[in-house]
Design a protein around this motif. Structure first.
Motif, PDB file in Angstrom:
ATOM      1  N   ALA A 258       0.953  -1.213   0.074  1.00  0.00           N
ATOM      2  CA  ALA A 258      -0.041   0.022   0.057  1.00  0.00           C
ATOM      3  C   ALA A 258       0.924   1.256   0.147  1.00  0.00           C
ATOM      4  CB  ALA A 258      -0.891  -0.087   1.006  1.00  0.00           C
ATOM      5  N   SER A 259       0.379   2.009  -0.598  1.00  0.00           N
ATOM      6  CA  SER A 259       1.291   3.555  -0.883  1.00  0.00           C
ATOM      7  C   SER A 259       0.202   4.670  -0.829  1.00  0.00           C
ATOM      8  CB  SER A 259       1.935   3.538  -1.918  1.00  0.00           C
ATOM      9  OG  SER A 259       1.296   3.509  -3.152  1.00  0.00           O
ATOM     10  N   GLY A 260       0.837   5.788  -0.422  1.00  0.00           N
ATOM     11  CA  GLY A 260      -0.027   7.157  -0.576  1.00  0.00           C
ATOM     12  C   GLY A 260       0.165   7.511  -1.924  1.00  0.00           C
ATOM     13  N   VAL A 261      -0.934   8.348  -2.221  1.00  0.00           N
ATOM     14  CA  VAL A 261      -1.133   8.702  -3.789  1.00  0.00           C
ATOM     15  C   VAL A 261      -0.547  10.192  -3.665  1.00  0.00           C
ATOM     16  CG1 VAL A 261      -2.447   8.970  -5.611  1.00  0.00           C
ATOM     17  CG2 VAL A 261      -2.706   7.123  -4.021  1.00  0.00           C
ATOM     18  N   THR A 262       0.325  10.629  -4.663  1.00  0.00           N
ATOM     19  CA  THR A 262       0.877  12.068  -4.793  1.00  0.00           C
ATOM     20  C   THR A 262       0.452  12.616  -6.204  1.00  0.00           C
ATOM     21  OG1 THR A 262       3.208  11.392  -5.337  1.00  0.00           O
ATOM     22  CG2 THR A 262       2.528  11.693  -3.052  1.00  0.00           C
ATOM     23  N   VAL A 263       0.546  13.708  -6.413  1.00  0.00           N
ATOM     24  CA  VAL A 263       0.680  14.410  -7.689  1.00  0.00           C
ATOM     25  C   VAL A 263       1.810  15.044  -7.798  1.00  0.00           C
ATOM     26  CG1 VAL A 263      -0.623  16.021  -9.197  1.00  0.00           C
ATOM     27  CG2 VAL A 263      -1.758  14.126  -8.317  1.00  0.00           C
ATOM     28  N   ILE A 264       2.782  14.948  -8.490  1.00  0.00           N
ATOM     29  CA  ILE A 264       3.953  15.579  -8.872  1.00  0.00           C
ATOM     30  C   ILE A 264       3.716  17.010  -9.496  1.00  0.00           C
ATOM     31  CG2 ILE A 264       6.445  15.998  -9.181  1.00  0.00           C
ATOM     32  CD1 ILE A 264       5.994  14.031  -6.746  1.00  0.00           C
ATOM     33  N   THR A 265       3.832  18.158  -9.120  1.00  0.00           N
ATOM     34  CA  THR A 265       3.679  19.368 -10.089  1.00  0.00           C
ATOM     35  C   THR A 265       4.978  20.128 -10.513  1.00  0.00           C
ATOM     36  OG1 THR A 265       2.920  20.901  -8.271  1.00  0.00           O
ATOM     37  CG2 THR A 265       1.136  19.595  -9.577  1.00  0.00           C
TER      38      THR A 265
ATOM     39  N   GLY B 287      -6.772  21.303  -1.121  1.00  0.00           N
ATOM     40  CA  GLY B 287      -7.511  19.991  -0.544  1.00  0.00           C
ATOM     41  C   GLY B 287      -6.372  18.966  -0.383  1.00  0.00           C
ATOM     42  N   ALA B 288      -5.176  18.867  -0.816  1.00  0.00           N
ATOM     43  CA  ALA B 288      -4.251  17.743  -0.409  1.00  0.00           C
ATOM     44  C   ALA B 288      -3.894  18.243   1.061  1.00  0.00           C
ATOM     45  CB  ALA B 288      -2.809  18.275  -1.258  1.00  0.00           C
ATOM     46  N   VAL B 289      -3.497  17.026   1.669  1.00  0.00           N
ATOM     47  CA  VAL B 289      -3.156  16.802   3.020  1.00  0.00           C
ATOM     48  C   VAL B 289      -1.758  17.582   3.285  1.00  0.00           C
ATOM     49  CG1 VAL B 289      -5.015  14.922   3.731  1.00  0.00           C
ATOM     50  CG2 VAL B 289      -2.718  14.320   3.034  1.00  0.00           C
ATOM     51  N   ALA B 290      -0.917  17.537   2.551  1.00  0.00           N
ATOM     52  CA  ALA B 290       0.517  18.008   2.779  1.00  0.00           C
ATOM     53  C   ALA B 290       1.002  18.568   1.084  1.00  0.00           C
ATOM     54  CB  ALA B 290       1.239  16.849   3.225  1.00  0.00           C
ATOM     55  N   HIS B 291       1.744  19.600   1.427  1.00  0.00           N
ATOM     56  CA  HIS B 291       2.352  20.039   0.196  1.00  0.00           C
ATOM     57  C   HIS B 291       3.945  20.122   0.504  1.00  0.00           C
ATOM     58  CE1 HIS B 291      -1.668  21.934  -0.490  1.00  0.00           C
ATOM     59  NE2 HIS B 291      -1.373  21.613  -1.656  1.00  0.00           N
ATOM     60  N   LEU B 292       4.612  19.535  -0.231  1.00  0.00           N
ATOM     61  CA  LEU B 292       6.338  19.752   0.016  1.00  0.00           C
ATOM     62  C   LEU B 292       6.868  20.258  -1.464  1.00  0.00           C
ATOM     63  CD1 LEU B 292       5.894  15.962   0.742  1.00  0.00           C
ATOM     64  CD2 LEU B 292       7.295  17.222   2.395  1.00  0.00           C
TER      65      LEU B 292
ATOM     66  N   GLY C 246       5.922  29.870  -7.696  1.00  0.00           N
ATOM     67  CA  GLY C 246       4.889  29.909  -8.511  1.00  0.00           C
ATOM     68  C   GLY C 246       4.564  28.126  -8.985  1.00  0.00           C
ATOM     69  N   VAL C 247       5.303  27.243  -8.429  1.00  0.00           N
ATOM     70  CA  VAL C 247       4.705  25.916  -8.493  1.00  0.00           C
ATOM     71  C   VAL C 247       3.410  25.645  -8.085  1.00  0.00           C
ATOM     72  CG1 VAL C 247       5.356  23.639  -7.941  1.00  0.00           C
ATOM     73  CG2 VAL C 247       7.121  25.132  -8.356  1.00  0.00           C
ATOM     74  N   PRO C 248       2.740  24.830  -9.017  1.00  0.00           N
ATOM     75  CA  PRO C 248       1.216  24.560  -8.731  1.00  0.00           C
ATOM     76  C   PRO C 248       0.944  23.615  -7.594  1.00  0.00           C
ATOM     77  CG  PRO C 248       1.792  24.229 -11.148  1.00  0.00           C
ATOM     78  CD  PRO C 248       2.814  24.606 -10.361  1.00  0.00           C
ATOM     79  N   LEU C 249       0.536  24.222  -6.510  1.00  0.00           N
ATOM     80  CA  LEU C 249      -0.196  23.389  -5.276  1.00  0.00           C
ATOM     81  C   LEU C 249      -1.863  23.144  -5.356  1.00  0.00           C
ATOM     82  CD1 LEU C 249       1.631  25.292  -2.494  1.00  0.00           C
ATOM     83  CD2 LEU C 249       2.501  23.336  -3.885  1.00  0.00           C
TER      84      LEU C 249
END
Length: 179
Positions: free
Chosen positions: A18-25, A113-118, A107-110
């Protein structure tokens, strides 16, 4: 039981993790440089310095964008963002259409509604077979309330974390654990 490692068996075995799901932008909000993709091959790497890694398949549109980007963001999706995960997993002219975003540092898109941004600066890119391993130095962190989106066995999982009681483990305990 030992079996030959075929691509199908290997993929099936890994799907059990099982893994978390991320979107890289990456890129800049509201411009043609904005790009993003769903990534489950993501991991923390180091606390000092703070490093994370994402594995991106060569030949994919996002591969070139991310491998050359100076800055990128990891958006850890919440359990109510299954549609966002699917939107960024599919080929599309504009994956950001209809997805609420805001500009992070540089300016990187965040994704809202995400639970975390790095927010990261590219630190290194390494060969990883048919993927490249993109390492980012975390420059900004934001965590919000909510439960993470989790994926395993070809399905999103409902962990029911909001209803648990007394099961919280303080993060500080995890840092001091003997392992």
């Amino acid at each position: 039981m030992y079996r030959d490692v075929t691509a199908e068996r290997f993929r099936h075995a890994l799907s059990q993790f099982a893994s978390g799901v991320t979107v890289i932008t990456t890129g800049t909000v509201g411009t043609s440089t904005a790009a993003g993709c769903t990534v489950s091959a993501f991991s923390s790497l180091s606390l000092d310095p703070p490093l994370v890694l994402a594995c991106i398949a060569r030949g994919k549109y996002m591969h070139k964008q991310l491998a050359e980007a100076e800055h990128f963001a990891v958006n850890v999706l919440s359990d109510h963002q299954r549609d966002v995960a699917m939107t960024f997993a599919r080929a599309s002219e504009d994956r950001f259409a209809g997805v609420p975003v805001r500009a992070g540092h540089d300016g990187v898109p965040l994704l809202q509604g995400a639970v975390a941004h790095l927010e990261c600066t590219r630190y290194a890119v390494h060969d990883g077979g048919d993927h490249d391993i993109v390492v980012g130095r975390v420059e900004q962190v934001e965590v919000t309330r909510g439960e993470p989106l989790v994926y395993a066995g070809g399905h999103f999982l409902d962990l029911g974390l909001e209803s648990r009681q007394g099961a919280d483990v303080p993060y500080e305990w995890l840092l001091s654990a003997p392992w």
